[in-house]
Design a protein around this motif. Structure first.
Motif, short mmCIF file in Angstrom:
data_model
loop_
_atom_site.label_atom_id
_atom_site.label_comp_id
_atom_site.label_asym_id
_atom_site.label_seq_id
_atom_site.Cartn_x
_atom_site.Cartn_y
_atom_site.Cartn_z
N ARG A 155 0.68 -1.40 0.09
CA ARG A 155 -0.06 -0.09 -0.14
C ARG A 155 0.98 1.18 0.03
O ARG A 155 0.38 2.32 0.72
CB ARG A 155 -1.15 0.16 1.16
N THR A 585 -5.78 6.13 8.06
CA THR A 585 -6.39 5.66 6.94
C THR A 585 -7.85 5.59 6.92
O THR A 585 -8.41 5.43 8.14
CB THR A 585 -5.93 4.34 6.66
N GLU A 587 -10.98 3.59 4.96
CA GLU A 587 -11.07 2.47 3.92
C GLU A 587 -12.55 1.89 3.85
O GLU A 587 -13.09 1.95 5.00
CB GLU A 587 -10.09 1.25 4.48
N TYR A 606 -8.92 2.55 -0.51
CA TYR A 606 -8.28 3.30 0.78
C TYR A 606 -7.56 4.31 0.49
O TYR A 606 -7.48 4.95 -0.64
CB TYR A 606 -7.26 2.31 1.65
N ASN A 607 -7.45 5.29 1.61
CA ASN A 607 -6.55 6.47 1.46
C ASN A 607 -5.80 6.55 2.88
O ASN A 607 -6.51 6.71 3.85
CB ASN A 607 -7.50 7.69 1.22
N GLU A 629 1.11 10.20 0.81
CA GLU A 629 -0.02 9.88 0.65
C GLU A 629 -0.29 8.76 -0.41
O GLU A 629 0.51 8.76 -1.15
CB GLU A 629 -0.99 11.07 0.26
N SER A 630 -1.01 7.89 0.18
CA SER A 630 -1.31 6.55 -0.72
C SER A 630 -2.72 6.49 -0.91
O SER A 630 -3.37 6.35 -0.03
CB SER A 630 -0.70 5.28 -0.12
N LYS A 631 -3.19 6.29 -2.31
CA LYS A 631 -4.74 6.10 -2.59
C LYS A 631 -4.55 4.91 -3.50
O LYS A 631 -3.66 4.79 -4.39
CB LYS A 631 -5.23 7.28 -3.29
#
Length: 784
Positions: A155, A585, A587, A606-607, A629-631
């Motif tokens: 992720r 997060t 989700e 998710y973010n 930041e992960s999306k």
């Protein structure tokens, strides 16, 4: 250690003793509540080979409720129950993932993305190490980087941003403590995605990976043995045994495995030894005690990758494994457009006397005590010790001024001791007519870490092709130490508002205390040392599950995590800010089991936002990267449309970016973290022939998208697709009178002989780790 720290520890131990004394005292009869439909009272029984849970029938539920209403008497204490093992669902969502929740929830009941890879799946797919297991999981990549032998990406996060747990226990930063682990002694590997500090504590911004060893079961003794050999002359052997003994209530499990895995590069090899055992003793209907011991050892002659080389120098030997233009981080020469030279595919640039060694010992023991029909106390104490050594040439940097490869040696060792305790109080209750389960957890640990390391770094230059490997040379040692106290109090609760809708939440309050020191080769304390620092993160999770129709469950969650310095606390100087890194997060997703349990799929989106990020800048240095930041989204499915045919696949997409990542001379804001592909996909198919000797043939494929080897994003590790094929035959028990089950398997890995880059170490951006070429393997497994 300061008197304040000693006093704080004494207060914590007194609080632990007070809690135990309180719950062991006479409890009011009002605590004896009726048993719950989906969360029955915890039965005191030994851990099974793998807990599975299936929906109970209405008749069974009514029987439990009726039994629970009867007043408890001394003669009516229920006998220990052997849990019924439900058939594994296509995505194994009936499994109980201990790393995801202390509430005893199945994967389908947990408001998060959890994946459990069982021992059966590991055997069928030919996963020999935990790194290979990770490569088959949804959206996870790994690289067997010798600097951190079990490096994972999940992720959008890597390194110590993902906690690695051993039977639910964290031993330290993943990129300091991870090792190559053989799967033979494992019952399962659990993957919990997203911030997971509620369960595993600090360091879990990207998630947690839990390794579960095989445990005793109640019933007849069962034995198993297996071995494999491949075309690189690798081999492995394993023997395991477990079941109930002649002593009433005493069950055991014992496993021993040995492997020697040869690498494709010259003179590279990893040898492992793992011996584990556990005893469970059911003293009475309400009390069980247990003890476990494990010894692990690994020794390797390591492969550190192939150097990036100018295309202009390689000429016809250039490959398409990487792309981009690069200025050497080590010698600062401009390489221009770079490649991996095909003459270096099998070249080992390490010194002849290199060694990587680790020896680890685990001691664990505890009890489960049923204090009342709805109240259970569980506690375990543990001790862990490890000695690790790295003695290598670790840097291989092409120098465009001399057209040679510059090398540099590095030595570091670890001496680690860890002791701790985890105590759970589990209470089933009824709140305003709603079923409720509450778990209160008190944990404490003390870590002592001594890290002698090189004070000098011998180096030389060698030709790109057929380099003389030489020896390490003179070594001067300096030393660092760290002592870490950790105390935590957490609460986790599940409230069923209706038969199909449940709220699940938790809160963890933690204290982390650090004492550090560092001395030079003469033993003199360095400037700024010793120093102390403490943190007190509060993290948690809130979410829901809604089974809209039987088998179809929607879920959402908000969760937070925290970790120290985000990468490796031993690399930070006392003058640098040791800020607490935080993550959160959002989700949401769905899990669906249907078609009479023959098909299952899951989806999640998710973010994740992480602040105060430290990132590798090369040369063992760190930058403050601001935010990350992960999306993304993940999809997995498995189906058996007809009895002989099984189809499965998964795909994950992630967009991971840095923000506010500015430094003198530039900015990496908007760049992608290293070793994070946008797309990861796996798929497989198998067909079983129901002949007198049943035969199954199958194929699995894996695609990994483009990645970068460093934060600068100037060198791309190109996307790759590989495939394995296999066939196995189940030999009837009539052939071997002493054996109930026998299976012979033939497997071809990387059938197209694809050459590809599997990993890039951001601390050593001048070199790339390559994936293994085609190999052939034969294995056999027996059960009796």
């Amino acid at each position: 250690m300061s008197s304040i720290r000693i006093a704080r520890r004494r207060r914590f131990l007194l609080a632990s003793a007070a809690l135990t004394s309180f719950v062991a005292a006479d409890l009011p009869a009002a605590l004896a509540q009726q048993a719950r439909e989906s969360l029955p009272p915890v039965e005191v029984s030994p851990a099974q080979s793998r807990k599975q849970a299936g929906p109970a029938s209405r008749e069974a539920q009514r029987a439990r409720r009726a039994a629970a209403r009867r007043p408890a008497t001394a003669s009516a204490v229920p006998r220990p129950v052997v849990p019924t093992v439900a058939a594994q669902t296509p995505l194994n969502t009936n499994a109980v993932a201990e790393s995801a929740s202390r509430l005893g929830l199945t994967v389908r009941e947990t408001p998060a993305t959890v994946e459990v890879i069982s021992a059966e799946t590991m055997r069928e797919q030919g996963y020999r190490t935990v790194s290979e297991v990770a490569q088959g999981a949804v959206g996870v990549t790994s690289g067997d980087n010798p600097a951190e032998p079990a490096a994972f990406s999940m992720r959008g996060f890597t390194n110590s941003q993902i906690n690695t747990l051993y039977n639910g226990i964290k031993i330290g930063p993943q990129n300091m403590t991870s090792r190559i682990v053989d799967t033979a002694n494992l019952e399962a590997v659990e993957f919990l995605k997203g911030p997971a500090s509620l369960i595993s504590g600090e360091g879990a911004a990207g998630g947690a990976i839990n390794l579960v060893t095989k445990q005793p079961h109640i019933g007849p003794i069962r034995n198993e043995a297996g071995f494999f050999w491949d075309s690189l002359n690798s081999f492995s052997a394993h023997y395991g045994s477990g079941g109930s003994t002649n002593v009433q209530g005493l069950d055991y499990r014992f496993d021993i495995s040995r492997s020697s895995l040869n690498g494709f590069a010259d003179d590279t090899n990893t040898k492992t030894l793992d011996v584990s055992g556990q005893l469970n003793y059911r003293i009475s209907d309400s009390l069980k005690i247990w003890g476990a011991i494990e010894y692990r050892e690994d020794r390797s002659k390591a492969y550190w990758g192939a150097p990036l080389v100018p295309i202009a120098f390689s000429g016809s030997h250039a490959t398409g494994i990487v792309s981009g233009s690069y200025v050497s981080n080590y010698n600062k020469t401009d390489l221009g457009a770079v490649t991996i030279d095909d003459r270096t595919f099998n070249t080992n640039y390490n010194v002849l006397d290199n060694r990587n060694v680790a020896k680890e010992v685990w001691l664990r023991g505890g009890f489960e005590l049923k204090l009342a029909p709805d109240l259970t106390l569980k506690s375990q104490a543990y001790g862990y010790g490890a000695e690790r050594t790295w003695f290598n040439n670790e840097i291989e940097a092409f120098n465009s001024g001399t057209n040679t490869v510059d090398r540099e040696r590095f030595y570091v060792a670890h001496s680690q001791r860890l002791v701790g305790n985890i105590t759970d109080l589990i209470w089933d209750a009824n709140i305003a007519g709603f079923d409720n389960r509450l778990v209160t957890t008190l944990s404490s640990s003390y870590l002592d870490f001594v890290r002698p390391g090189a004070a000098n770094f011998p180096g030389d230059s060698v030709p790109l092709v057929d380099p003389p490997r030489g020896y390490y040379g003179p070594l001067t040692i300096q030393q660092q130490t760290a002592r870490i106290d950790n105390e935590a109090l957490s609460f986790e609760d599940r409230l069923k508002l209706t038969r199909s809708f449940a709220l699940v939440g938790g809160l963890r309050v933690e204290h982390i205390g650090l004492d550090r020191n560092s001395t030079d080769p003469a033993g003199l304390v360095k400037a700024g040392f010793p120093f102390s620092k403490s943190w007190a993160p509060t993290t948690g999770r809130i979410g829901y599950t809604w089974e809209a129709v039987p088998g179809l469950t929607f879920f959402s969650q908000y969760a937070t995590g925290a970790d120290i310095s985000a990468n490796n606390i031993f690399l930070l100087a006392p003058t640098q800010p040791l800020d607490l890194t935080t993550a959160r997060t959002y989700e949401t997703g769905v899990k669906h089991l249907f078609w009479d349990n023959r098909a299952e799929w899951s989806f999640s989106a998710y973010n994740i936002l992480r602040k105060n990020v430290y990132a590798a800048a090369g040369g063992m240095q760190l930058n403050i990267a601001g935010r990350q930041e992960s999306k993304g989204a993940e999809l997995a499915a498995s189906v058996r449309p007809i009895e002989p045919l099984r189809l499965w696949g998964n795909i994950a997409y992630v967009d991971a970016r840095y923000a506010d990542y500015n430094f003198v001379g530039g900015s990496f804001s908007g760049n992608t973290p290293p070793n994070v592909p946008r797309i990861v996909a796996n798929a497989g198919a198998s067909w079983r022939f129901f002949t007198p000797w049943p035969v199954e043939v199958g194929i699995t494929g894996r695609h990994v998208g483009d990645r970068y080897n460093a934060d600068a994003n100037v060198v791309t590790l190109k996307a790759y697709t590989v495939a394995d094929v296999y066939a196995f035959v189940d030999i009837p028990g009539t052939v071997f009178n002493a054996v109930d089950q026998a299976r012979l398997t033939f497997r071809v890995r990387n059938i197209t002989d694809k050459r590809y880059a599997i990993w890039g170490d951001p601390f050593y951006p001048d070199q790339i780790l390559l994936g293994a070429p085609r190999t052939y393997e034969i294995s056999a497994a027996f059960k009796w």
